[in-house]
Design a protein around this motif. Structure first.
Motif, PDB file in Angstrom:
ATOM      1  N   SER A  48      72.116  36.798  25.102  1.00 10.59           N
ATOM      2  CA  SER A  48      70.822  37.035  24.480  1.00 10.59           C
ATOM      3  C   SER A  48      69.837  36.061  25.101  1.00 10.59           C
ATOM      4  CB  SER A  48      70.894  36.845  22.964  1.00 10.59           C
ATOM      5  OG  SER A  48      69.683  37.266  22.365  1.00 10.59           O
ATOM      6  N   ALA A  49      68.557  36.285  24.861  1.00  7.41           N
ATOM      7  CA  ALA A  49      67.543  35.397  25.428  1.00  7.41           C
ATOM      8  C   ALA A  49      66.252  35.539  24.641  1.00  7.41           C
ATOM      9  CB  ALA A  49      67.302  35.727  26.903  1.00  7.41           C
ATOM     10  N   TYR A  50      65.475  34.484  24.646  1.00  5.75           N
ATOM     11  CA  TYR A  50      64.126  34.557  24.071  1.00  5.75           C
ATOM     12  C   TYR A  50      63.131  34.050  25.103  1.00  5.75           C
ATOM     13  CZ  TYR A  50      64.738  29.531  23.076  1.00  5.75           C
ATOM     14  OH  TYR A  50      64.963  28.179  23.184  1.00  5.75           O
ATOM     15  N   CYS A  51      61.891  34.448  24.931  1.00  9.43           N
ATOM     16  CA  CYS A  51      60.829  34.087  25.871  1.00  9.43           C
ATOM     17  C   CYS A  51      60.226  32.748  25.457  1.00  9.43           C
ATOM     18  CB  CYS A  51      59.767  35.180  25.892  1.00  9.43           C
ATOM     19  SG  CYS A  51      58.479  34.916  27.117  1.00  9.43           S
ATOM     20  N   SER A  52      60.284  31.777  26.342  1.00  5.42           N
ATOM     21  CA  SER A  52      59.761  30.449  26.021  1.00  5.42           C
ATOM     22  C   SER A  52      58.349  30.221  26.551  1.00  5.42           C
ATOM     23  CB  SER A  52      60.698  29.369  26.574  1.00  5.42           C
ATOM     24  OG  SER A  52      60.897  29.544  27.968  1.00  5.42           O
ATOM     25  N   LYS A  53      57.936  31.009  27.561  1.00  6.39           N
ATOM     26  CA  LYS A  53      56.580  30.836  28.096  1.00  6.39           C
ATOM     27  C   LYS A  53      56.167  32.078  28.872  1.00  6.39           C
ATOM     28  CE  LYS A  53      55.809  27.876  31.495  1.00  6.39           C
ATOM     29  NZ  LYS A  53      55.592  26.608  32.241  1.00  6.39           N
ATOM     30  N   ILE A  54      54.894  32.461  28.719  1.00  5.42           N
ATOM     31  CA  ILE A  54      54.301  33.549  29.498  1.00  5.42           C
ATOM     32  C   ILE A  54      53.089  32.985  30.229  1.00  5.42           C
ATOM     33  CG2 ILE A  54      53.136  35.789  29.422  1.00  5.42           C
ATOM     34  CD1 ILE A  54      54.707  36.443  26.907  1.00  5.42           C
ATOM     35  N   ARG A  55      53.084  33.127  31.536  1.00  7.38           N
ATOM     36  CA  ARG A  55      51.971  32.610  32.335  1.00  7.38           C
ATOM     37  C   ARG A  55      51.482  33.705  33.278  1.00  7.38           C
ATOM     38  NH1 ARG A  55      51.942  28.450  37.341  1.00  7.38           N
ATOM     39  NH2 ARG A  55      49.835  27.632  37.118  1.00  7.38           N
ATOM     40  N   ARG A  56      50.238  34.132  33.100  1.00  7.93           N
ATOM     41  CA  ARG A  56      49.666  35.130  34.011  1.00  7.93           C
ATOM     42  C   ARG A  56      49.140  34.402  35.240  1.00  7.93           C
ATOM     43  NH1 ARG A  56      44.897  38.573  31.725  1.00  7.93           N
ATOM     44  NH2 ARG A  56      46.552  39.684  30.632  1.00  7.93           N
ATOM     45  N   ILE A  57      49.594  34.833  36.422  1.00  7.49           N
ATOM     46  CA  ILE A  57      49.165  34.169  37.650  1.00  7.49           C
ATOM     47  C   ILE A  57      48.233  35.035  38.493  1.00  7.49           C
ATOM     48  CG2 ILE A  57      51.243  32.742  37.740  1.00  7.49           C
ATOM     49  CD1 ILE A  57      52.218  34.611  40.028  1.00  7.49           C
ATOM     50  N   ARG A  58      48.122  36.325  38.136  1.00  7.88           N
ATOM     51  CA  ARG A  58      47.190  37.183  38.873  1.00  7.88           C
ATOM     52  C   ARG A  58      46.778  38.357  38.007  1.00  7.88           C
ATOM     53  NH1 ARG A  58      47.488  41.402  42.750  1.00  7.88           N
ATOM     54  NH2 ARG A  58      49.748  41.352  42.879  1.00  7.88           N
ATOM     55  N   TYR A  59      45.516  38.743  38.122  1.00  3.52           N
ATOM     56  CA  TYR A  59      44.992  39.932  37.447  1.00  3.52           C
ATOM     57  C   TYR A  59      44.205  40.713  38.487  1.00  3.52           C
ATOM     58  CZ  TYR A  59      42.893  42.874  33.851  1.00  3.52           C
ATOM     59  OH  TYR A  59      42.513  43.953  33.082  1.00  3.52           O
ATOM     60  N   GLY A  60      44.827  41.752  39.044  1.00  4.09           N
ATOM     61  CA  GLY A  60      44.181  42.478  40.133  1.00  4.09           C
ATOM     62  C   GLY A  60      43.927  41.535  41.299  1.00  4.09           C
ATOM     63  N   PRO A  61      42.678  41.443  41.754  1.00  5.21           N
ATOM     64  CA  PRO A  61      42.365  40.550  42.875  1.00  5.21           C
ATOM     65  C   PRO A  61      42.114  39.105  42.456  1.00  5.21           C
ATOM     66  CG  PRO A  61      40.412  41.766  42.253  1.00  5.21           C
ATOM     67  CD  PRO A  61      41.526  42.275  41.363  1.00  5.21           C
ATOM     68  N   ILE A  62      42.140  38.827  41.158  1.00  6.36           N
ATOM     69  CA  ILE A  62      41.829  37.480  40.660  1.00  6.36           C
ATOM     70  C   ILE A  62      43.119  36.684  40.509  1.00  6.36           C
ATOM     71  CG2 ILE A  62      40.795  36.159  38.787  1.00  6.36           C
ATOM     72  CD1 ILE A  62      39.042  38.615  38.216  1.00  6.36           C
ATOM     73  N   CYS A  63      43.191  35.547  41.219  1.00  3.77           N
ATOM     74  CA  CYS A  63      44.398  34.713  41.232  1.00  3.77           C
ATOM     75  C   CYS A  63      44.126  33.374  40.554  1.00  3.77           C
ATOM     76  CB  CYS A  63      44.865  34.486  42.669  1.00  3.77           C
ATOM     77  SG  CYS A  63      45.113  36.005  43.604  1.00  3.77           S
ATOM     78  N   LEU A  64      45.142  32.537  40.525  1.00  2.00           N
ATOM     79  CA  LEU A  64      45.006  31.214  39.910  1.00  2.00           C
ATOM     80  C   LEU A  64      43.937  30.372  40.593  1.00  2.00           C
ATOM     81  CD1 LEU A  64      48.696  30.126  39.181  1.00  2.00           C
ATOM     82  CD2 LEU A  64      46.955  30.820  37.540  1.00  2.00           C
ATOM     83  N   GLU A  65      43.757  30.585  41.895  1.00  4.47           N
ATOM     84  CA  GLU A  65      42.764  29.792  42.627  1.00  4.47           C
ATOM     85  C   GLU A  65      41.341  30.059  42.146  1.00  4.47           C
ATOM     86  OE1 GLU A  65      42.073  32.273  46.670  1.00  4.47           O
ATOM     87  OE2 GLU A  65      44.151  31.801  46.183  1.00  4.47           O
ATOM     88  N   HIS A  66      41.140  31.184  41.452  1.00  2.00           N
ATOM     89  CA  HIS A  66      39.817  31.512  40.933  1.00  2.00           C
ATOM     90  C   HIS A  66      39.620  31.015  39.501  1.00  2.00           C
ATOM     91  CE1 HIS A  66      40.708  34.846  43.904  1.00  2.00           C
ATOM     92  NE2 HIS A  66      39.705  34.196  44.448  1.00  2.00           N
ATOM     93  N   ALA A  67      40.667  30.450  38.914  1.00  2.00           N
ATOM     94  CA  ALA A  67      40.580  29.981  37.527  1.00  2.00           C
ATOM     95  C   ALA A  67      39.937  28.600  37.462  1.00  2.00           C
ATOM     96  CB  ALA A  67      41.973  29.934  36.907  1.00  2.00           C
ATOM     97  N   LEU A  68      39.346  28.305  36.314  1.00  2.00           N
ATOM     98  CA  LEU A  68      38.740  26.995  36.082  1.00  2.00           C
ATOM     99  C   LEU A  68      39.636  26.183  35.151  1.00  2.00           C
ATOM    100  CD1 LEU A  68      35.011  27.995  35.410  1.00  2.00           C
ATOM    101  CD2 LEU A  68      35.988  27.147  37.542  1.00  2.00           C
ATOM    102  N   VAL A  69      39.848  24.923  35.500  1.00  2.00           N
ATOM    103  CA  VAL A  69      40.571  24.029  34.596  1.00  2.00           C
ATOM    104  C   VAL A  69      39.598  23.533  33.532  1.00  2.00           C
ATOM    105  CG1 VAL A  69      42.233  23.338  36.352  1.00  2.00           C
ATOM    106  CG2 VAL A  69      40.131  22.033  36.079  1.00  2.00           C
TER     107      VAL A  69
END
Length: 200
Positions: free
Chosen positions: A130-151
């Motif tokens: 069995s397993a459970y989800c410990s973290k969900i991290r979106r790294i891309r949405y269409g052409p938008i990647c992490l490099e386009h995100a703001l901290v």
């Protein structure tokens, strides 16, 4: 409605069942996981991907295994004609395996967080654990990647406005490209808005 491919890193933990397949909910049952290896996880990921690819062709309106399906797949990524289809996985692979913890990279459309959590649980069950989800991290949405995100330190009016403008440019370019492919569900592109963004 536009169907953009979303990419996630899903972290899971083997050996426990929880009430809602998350790390914060109550643990209700323990399972062994010592028999599970990375090759087993890779196999289950491959089976899940193949099953969803079969569904993908059905939702695209072609018969899997037909010449029409072959011609469609030769053109590249196939997206369903109806944007209201159930979640579809285009790719899934295990990028980290350190028992009991593992991480999957999932490429999908029409997903929800509940679907992603349940997917981790189903992978665990298919591994006779069995397993459970410990973290969900979106790294891309269409052409938008992490490099386009703001901290958080960059959350000010000037940088937020600049980021919105940059992301709008990326999305409009993607729409323009997708209009050339009949297999993509696309919206009408406003040429005036696109030209305005190109000149800013």
């Amino acid at each position: 409605m536009k169907l953009y491919i979303r990419v996630y890193h899903l972290s899971g933990t083997l050996g426990w069942t929880t009430l809602d397949n998350t790390a914060v909910s109550k643990k209700i049952k323990r399972h062994s996981y010592e028999h599970v290896g990375k090759a087993d996880v890779d196999k289950m990921c491959s089976l899940a991907q193949n099953m969803h690819q079969w569904r993908m062709l059905n939702y695209a309106g072609v018969v899997p295994g037909s010449q029409e399906a072959y011609e469609l797949l030769k053109k590249g990524l196939v997206k369903p004609k109806n944007p209201l289809t159930p979640p579809l996985i285009y790719g899934v692979r295990c990028i980290n395996f350190e028992p009991p913890n593992f991480t999957l990279e999932v490429h999908c459309v029409n997903e929800s967080y509940t679907f992603l959590r349940d997917f981790i649980y189903k992978i665990g069950v298919s591994l006779r654990s069995s397993a459970y989800c410990s973290k969900i991290r979106r790294i891309r949405y269409g052409p938008i990647c992490l490099e386009h995100a703001l901290v958080a330190d960059e959350w000010n009016l000037k940088k937020v406005c600049a980021s919105i403008k940059q992301c709008n440019k990326l999305l409009l370019r993607k729409k323009e490209q997708s209009m050339k492919d009949k297999n993509f569900v696309s919206e009408e592109l406003d040429p005036a808005a696109f030209e305005k963004l190109k000149t800013t």
